[in-house]
Design a protein around this motif. Structure first.
Motif, mmCIF file in Angstrom:
data_model
loop_
_atom_site.group_PDB
_atom_site.id
_atom_site.type_symbol
_atom_site.label_atom_id
_atom_site.label_comp_id
_atom_site.label_asym_id
_atom_site.label_seq_id
_atom_site.Cartn_x
_atom_site.Cartn_y
_atom_site.Cartn_z
ATOM 1 N N ASN A 122 0.835 -1.209 0.000
ATOM 2 C CA ASN A 122 0.000 0.000 0.000
ATOM 3 C C ASN A 122 0.864 1.252 0.000
ATOM 4 O O ASN A 122 0.650 2.186 -0.783
ATOM 5 N N LEU A 125 2.734 1.846 -3.339
ATOM 6 C CA LEU A 125 1.828 2.315 -4.393
ATOM 7 C C LEU A 125 1.493 3.794 -4.210
ATOM 8 O O LEU A 125 1.395 4.550 -5.181
ATOM 9 N N ILE A 126 1.328 4.208 -2.960
ATOM 10 C CA ILE A 126 0.951 5.591 -2.674
ATOM 11 C C ILE A 126 2.151 6.531 -2.780
ATOM 12 O O ILE A 126 2.072 7.595 -3.393
ATOM 13 N N LEU A 131 -0.303 6.878 -6.338
ATOM 14 C CA LEU A 131 -1.737 6.633 -6.332
ATOM 15 C C LEU A 131 -2.363 7.353 -5.144
ATOM 16 O O LEU A 131 -1.750 7.508 -4.094
ATOM 17 N N ALA A 136 -5.631 3.317 -3.854
ATOM 18 C CA ALA A 136 -4.673 2.239 -3.596
ATOM 19 C C ALA A 136 -5.191 1.271 -2.542
ATOM 20 O O ALA A 136 -5.129 0.047 -2.717
#
Length: 330
Positions: A122, A125-126, A131, A136
């Motif tokens: 997580n 991805l962020i 994202l 996400a």
């Protein structure tokens, strides 16, 4: 002149931003006291018994651990919608027959590792994939729940490790071990937020990410750390849930994300980031769990309970949006 200045400074502090967490926590304590009075009036023979109080604390323990991790994420300017699904995934993974062969230690390590790795994904991805946290973690929520269903083949997986099964039954000083685990996580969370560089960086990133970057803080790395912490808390909570159910399943942790976010919000954690307390989230969890307990004791329908919870969440956000001093300015 000096002695006269001290009372004025104290009065100014009480009305300022620095005292807001204290005032909010006192307010939550008053709400909890009101719920106790309601319980005494509506269920005098059942509510204020040692057994029921321990039941409330036990029911609050797993979601409370998740709420601590959620508090850090929100203070850091993010949100994590995947915590319920990660709890289910960790519970299913740690209750597979192969994992149980390694005993309680193997199950605990597996649950924590699965939660931490998923939380790190997580964060990556962020922070590096850029994202939006909502997207996400929403994707992770769907994916983790699907993976949990796939691993368990839609079946409930019984636990044959006695030390895990007895975790919800064993008591130290008359208090269930699950409550002690919750207390330990809360204590560590408080120290981490209030007495370490990690906590100061979390507040700085959530308050103003660009200013934090200019101050030399690696904002991306801090973001990854926060989501890893949230996932780790989900892993711990998964073991607690498994201990209570004596089994793991893909359905566990349903809507935990809403309860955790709600507890953090009514505890004073600002959705915009940069502000929040671990103690406030602790009180928020206990308040919500007490409300649930009151509804059960009085045989009130679940839908009414959800309406009340929704109203409390809206009220808490409105209090954040329109604080008394902001209204005075207008």
């Amino acid at each position: 002149m000096a002695p006269a200045a001290a009372p004025a400074a104290k009065a100014g502090w009480w009305k300022g931003d620095a005292s807001e967490p204290v005032r909010r926590n006192l307010g939550l304590t008053a709400v909890l006291a009101t719920l106790v009075v309601i319980g005494l009036v509506s269920s005098p023979d059942q509510f204020l018994t040692s057994g029921n109080i321990l039941t409330i604390l036990t029911q609050a323990s797993a979601i409370g651990v998740i709420a601590i991790g959620m508090t850090f994420v929100i203070i850091g300017g993010g949100i994590d919608l995947s915590v319920g699904a990660l709890t289910a995934l960790a519970s299913v993974w740690c209750t597979t027959v192969a994992t149980q062969d390694f005993g309680a230690g193997g199950m605990f390590f597996t649950a924590v590792a699965v939660g931490a790795v998923a939380g790190t994904v997580n964060g990556l991805l962020i922070a590096y994939g850029r994202l939006v946290p909502f997207i996400a973690t929403l994707a992770m929520m769907v994916g983790a729940r699907g993976l949990a269903t796939k691993i368990s083949d839609k079946q409930t997986q019984p636990v044959n490790v006695e030390s895990i099964n007895r975790l919800a039954e064993v008591k130290l000083l008359g208090i269930p071990d699950l409550v002690w685990i919750f207390a330990a996580v809360t204590a560590v969370g408080w120290v981490l937020l209030n007495r370490t560089t990690f906590g100061r960086r979390t507040v700085a990133v959530g308050g103003n990410a660009e200013a934090a970057r200019l101050a030399g803080i690696n904002v991306r790395r801090q973001t990854v750390y926060l989501y890893t912490l949230s996932g780790l808390c989900c892993g711990i909570a998964a073991v607690m849930v498994v201990a209570q159910a004596n089994a793991g399943s893909a359905g566990q942790g349903d809507l935990y994300e809403l309860d955790a976010i709600a507890a953090a919000i009514i505890g004073g954690t600002a959705l915009t980031g940069g502000r929040g307390t671990v103690i406030g989230s602790l009180l928020g969890v206990v308040v919500f769990t007490t409300i649930t307990n009151l509804f059960i004791l009085n045989n009130l329908p679940t839908e009414v309970q959800n309406i009340v919870k929704g109203a409390i969440i809206v009220g808490a956000v409105l209090v954040q949006q329109f604080r008394p001093r902001d209204l005075l300015r207008h």
